[in-house]
Design an enzyme around this catalytic site. Structure first.
Site, PDB file in Angstrom:
ATOM      1  N   PRO A  78       0.751  -1.157   0.038  1.00  0.00           N
ATOM      2  CA  PRO A  78       0.078   0.155  -0.022  1.00  0.00           C
ATOM      3  C   PRO A  78       0.813   1.235  -0.020  1.00  0.00           C
ATOM      4  O   PRO A  78       0.584   2.069  -0.965  1.00  0.00           O
ATOM      5  CB  PRO A  78      -0.787  -0.125   1.131  1.00  0.00           C
ATOM      6  N   THR A 109       2.086   2.589  -5.369  1.00  0.00           N
ATOM      7  CA  THR A 109       2.144   3.954  -5.554  1.00  0.00           C
ATOM      8  C   THR A 109       2.329   4.432  -4.444  1.00  0.00           C
ATOM      9  O   THR A 109       1.596   4.651  -3.366  1.00  0.00           O
ATOM     10  CB  THR A 109       0.396   4.476  -6.134  1.00  0.00           C
ATOM     11  N   LYS A 188       2.718   9.059 -12.153  1.00  0.00           N
ATOM     12  CA  LYS A 188       1.456   8.693 -11.799  1.00  0.00           C
ATOM     13  C   LYS A 188       0.755   9.500 -10.763  1.00  0.00           C
ATOM     14  O   LYS A 188      -0.435   9.975 -10.730  1.00  0.00           O
ATOM     15  CB  LYS A 188       1.925   7.407 -10.916  1.00  0.00           C
TER      16      LYS A 188
HETATM   17  P1  NAD Z   1      -4.427  -3.952  -1.019  1.00  0.00           P
HETATM   18  O1  NAD Z   1      -4.499  -3.314   0.401  1.00  0.00           O
HETATM   19  O2  NAD Z   1      -5.516  -4.708  -1.487  1.00  0.00           O
HETATM   20  O3  NAD Z   1      -3.122  -4.978  -1.025  1.00  0.00           O
HETATM   21  C1  NAD Z   1      -1.850  -4.860  -0.386  1.00  0.00           C
HETATM   22  C2  NAD Z   1      -1.356  -6.013   0.184  1.00  0.00           C
HETATM   23  O4  NAD Z   1      -0.051  -5.719   0.646  1.00  0.00           O
HETATM   24  C3  NAD Z   1      -2.128  -6.724   1.188  1.00  0.00           C
HETATM   25  O5  NAD Z   1      -2.532  -7.995   0.887  1.00  0.00           O
HETATM   26  C4  NAD Z   1      -1.091  -6.558   2.424  1.00  0.00           C
HETATM   27  O6  NAD Z   1      -1.503  -7.518   3.261  1.00  0.00           O
HETATM   28  C5  NAD Z   1       0.066  -6.493   1.769  1.00  0.00           C
HETATM   29  N1  NAD Z   1       1.003  -5.844   2.675  1.00  0.00           N
HETATM   30  C6  NAD Z   1       1.067  -4.727   3.328  1.00  0.00           C
HETATM   31  N2  NAD Z   1       2.208  -4.671   3.986  1.00  0.00           N
HETATM   32  C7  NAD Z   1       3.018  -5.546   3.602  1.00  0.00           C
HETATM   33  C8  NAD Z   1       4.420  -5.947   4.081  1.00  0.00           C
HETATM   34  N3  NAD Z   1       5.154  -5.282   4.804  1.00  0.00           N
HETATM   35  N4  NAD Z   1       4.887  -6.885   3.628  1.00  0.00           N
HETATM   36  C9  NAD Z   1       4.118  -7.721   2.587  1.00  0.00           C
HETATM   37  N5  NAD Z   1       2.795  -7.411   2.257  1.00  0.00           N
HETATM   38  C10 NAD Z   1       2.372  -6.375   2.793  1.00  0.00           C
HETATM   39  O7  NAD Z   1      -3.991  -2.816  -1.872  1.00  0.00           O
HETATM   40  P2  NAD Z   1      -4.008  -2.753  -3.618  1.00  0.00           P
HETATM   41  O8  NAD Z   1      -5.382  -2.094  -3.851  1.00  0.00           O
HETATM   42  O9  NAD Z   1      -3.223  -4.035  -4.281  1.00  0.00           O
HETATM   43  O10 NAD Z   1      -2.906  -1.470  -3.840  1.00  0.00           O
HETATM   44  C11 NAD Z   1      -1.614  -1.834  -3.683  1.00  0.00           C
HETATM   45  C12 NAD Z   1      -0.722  -0.523  -4.341  1.00  0.00           C
HETATM   46  O11 NAD Z   1      -1.178  -0.127  -5.873  1.00  0.00           O
HETATM   47  C13 NAD Z   1      -1.146   0.712  -3.688  1.00  0.00           C
HETATM   48  O12 NAD Z   1       0.337   1.503  -3.544  1.00  0.00           O
HETATM   49  C14 NAD Z   1      -2.376   1.339  -4.428  1.00  0.00           C
HETATM   50  O13 NAD Z   1      -2.281   2.765  -4.458  1.00  0.00           O
HETATM   51  C15 NAD Z   1      -1.818   1.204  -5.721  1.00  0.00           C
HETATM   52  N6  NAD Z   1      -2.985   1.135  -6.647  1.00  0.00           N
HETATM   53  C16 NAD Z   1      -3.910   0.469  -6.527  1.00  0.00           C
HETATM   54  C17 NAD Z   1      -5.136   0.323  -7.278  1.00  0.00           C
HETATM   55  C18 NAD Z   1      -6.342   0.064  -7.351  1.00  0.00           C
HETATM   56  O14 NAD Z   1      -7.527   0.402  -7.656  1.00  0.00           O
HETATM   57  N7  NAD Z   1      -6.743  -0.722  -5.982  1.00  0.00           N
HETATM   58  C19 NAD Z   1      -4.959   1.186  -8.862  1.00  0.00           C
HETATM   59  C20 NAD Z   1      -3.570   1.577  -8.989  1.00  0.00           C
HETATM   60  C21 NAD Z   1      -2.794   1.516  -8.049  1.00  0.00           C
END
Ligand code: NAD
Length: 323
Positions: A78, A109, A188
């Site tokens: 995240p 991001t 981004k």
């Molecule tokens: P999410 O919260 O669904 O997934 C994040 C994952 O990371 C979770 O499974 C969590 O358990 C894991 N995590 C957290 N800390 C960790 C650590 N220290 N070690 C290992 N795993 C860890 O988030 P997401 O929606 O998949 O987003 C991830 C990134 O992508 C973010 O930066 C977000 O801004 C970006 N993003 C998201 C979207 C969207 O639509 N969801 C679109 C573009 C970009």
């Protein structure tokens, strides 16, 4: 050399809403000899994917253990603090083992400062390693369909561009080198700032037009034909029932969560301050997304729910305007 020689051992850290479908695309598209080593702090996320691909996907106990097994590693967590932990934790981080010659790609991001801190650490300690910021756009639907865009923090003539493009093409459609380290993130964040500002402006413009007596479908035609034409109005219209496929029409349930927009908008405003860029809309925009992300009527919904947050009429269709 075998074109895909580098991708025989792939690490993936962060198996959330984006990471899991990105990994699934890689597992499905790379040759079946490729092995995947995964880590997530959430155990069920690892269990699920390992059960699905028992011969190819293997869980590891930490980012360090992933790095010991994989020559290419993708991270998708995240925030900047998580990226710092995943790479720099002295006991369990990726960099607590020798990552010489490895290809490391962070798709999260995050703030550019965290990305630069990780990059500096890697190049100081492992000069032959390669680290790239490569945030993505296109949401969970795009990650699932394999249509996301990658904004790569590298130049057009980067020696790894071919490898990076090959890998990213299995998860997405557009791969755009943005000019150098941390510039994928800068691109981004500025994109999401612009998209977030347009969504607020759209919500306000529709609202003032509708309160003046206009049908929002007429307004949509006017904006599309005029100088206000933009993708938010055309395809992500914040007003329900103007564009049938927009998230607003389905109650804002699918899409880019307002909390994520708040996070990215905040990071963009911080970046603007750091680079001394004038940012008159930043404060108002941030306050709006901050308020919407805390409002129970808006939280967890698509960010275009700012229309609701700003008091827009969602029931206009049933109030006398026939479809
Ligand atoms: P999410 O919260 O669904 O997934 C994040 C994952 O990371 C979770 O499974 C969590 O358990 C894991 N995590 C957290 N800390 C960790 C650590 N220290 N070690 C290992 N795993 C860890 O988030 P997401 O929606 O998949 O987003 C991830 C990134 O992508 C973010 O930066 C977000 O801004 C970006 N993003 C998201 C979207 C969207 O639509 N969801 C679109 C573009 C970009």
């Amino acid at each position: 050399m075998d074109e895909q020689a580098d991708f025989k051992t792939v690490g993936f850290i962060g198996l959330g809403a984006m990471g899991k479908p990105m990994l699934m695309n890689l597992v499905n598209k790379l040759p079946s000899e490729s092995q995947f080593f995964v880590f997530d702090v959430c155990e069920p996320a690892m269990d699920e994917i390992c059960k699905q691909f028992p011969d190819q996907v293997f869980r590891r106990a930490s980012p360090k253990h992933v790095a010991e097994n994989a020559s290419t590693i993708i991270t998708m967590v995240p925030e900047g603090s998580h990226v710092r932990t995943v790479y720099l934790d002295p006991e369990n981080g990726i960099c607590s083992t020798d990552v010489s010659n490895k290809l490391l790609i962070d798709c999260s991001t995050i703030d550019t400062a965290a990305s630069i801190a990780v990059s500096d650490h890697i190049y100081k300690n492992f000069p032959s390693a390669s680290f790239y910021d490569s945030p993505v756009s296109g949401g969970v639907v795009g990650a699932t369909k394999g249509t996301i865009a990658f904004f790569l923090g590298c130049t057009d003539d980067d020696p790894n561009l071919k490898r990076l493009t090959q890998l990213a093409s299995m998860m997405g459609k557009q791969i755009i080198p943005c000019g150098g380290p941390s510039l994928g993130l800068a691109a981004k964040l500025s994109n999401n700032y612009l998209s977030g500002v347009i969504a607020i402006a759209c919500s306000e413009a529709y609202d003032m037009g509708m309160r003046s007596g206009l049908d929002p479908r007429t307004l949509a035609k006017v904006y599309a034909a005029g100088t206000a034409q933009n993708a938010i109005s055309d395809r992500f219209c914040p007003v329900p029932h103007v564009y049938p496929e927009a998230s607003s029409t389905g109650g804002y349930k699918q899409g880019f969560k307002v909390q994520l927009m708040r996070k990215d908008f905040g990071l963009a405003v911080e970046m603007a301050k750091r680079v001394d860029s004038q940012n008159v809309l930043g404060e108002a925009g941030l306050a709006t997304y901050d308020g919407a992300s805390k409002d129970p009527k808006c939280r967890d919904l698509d960010s275009r729910v700012v229309y609701r947050y700003l008091g827009g009429n969602e029931n206009w269709l049933s109030e006398g305007n026939d479809a």
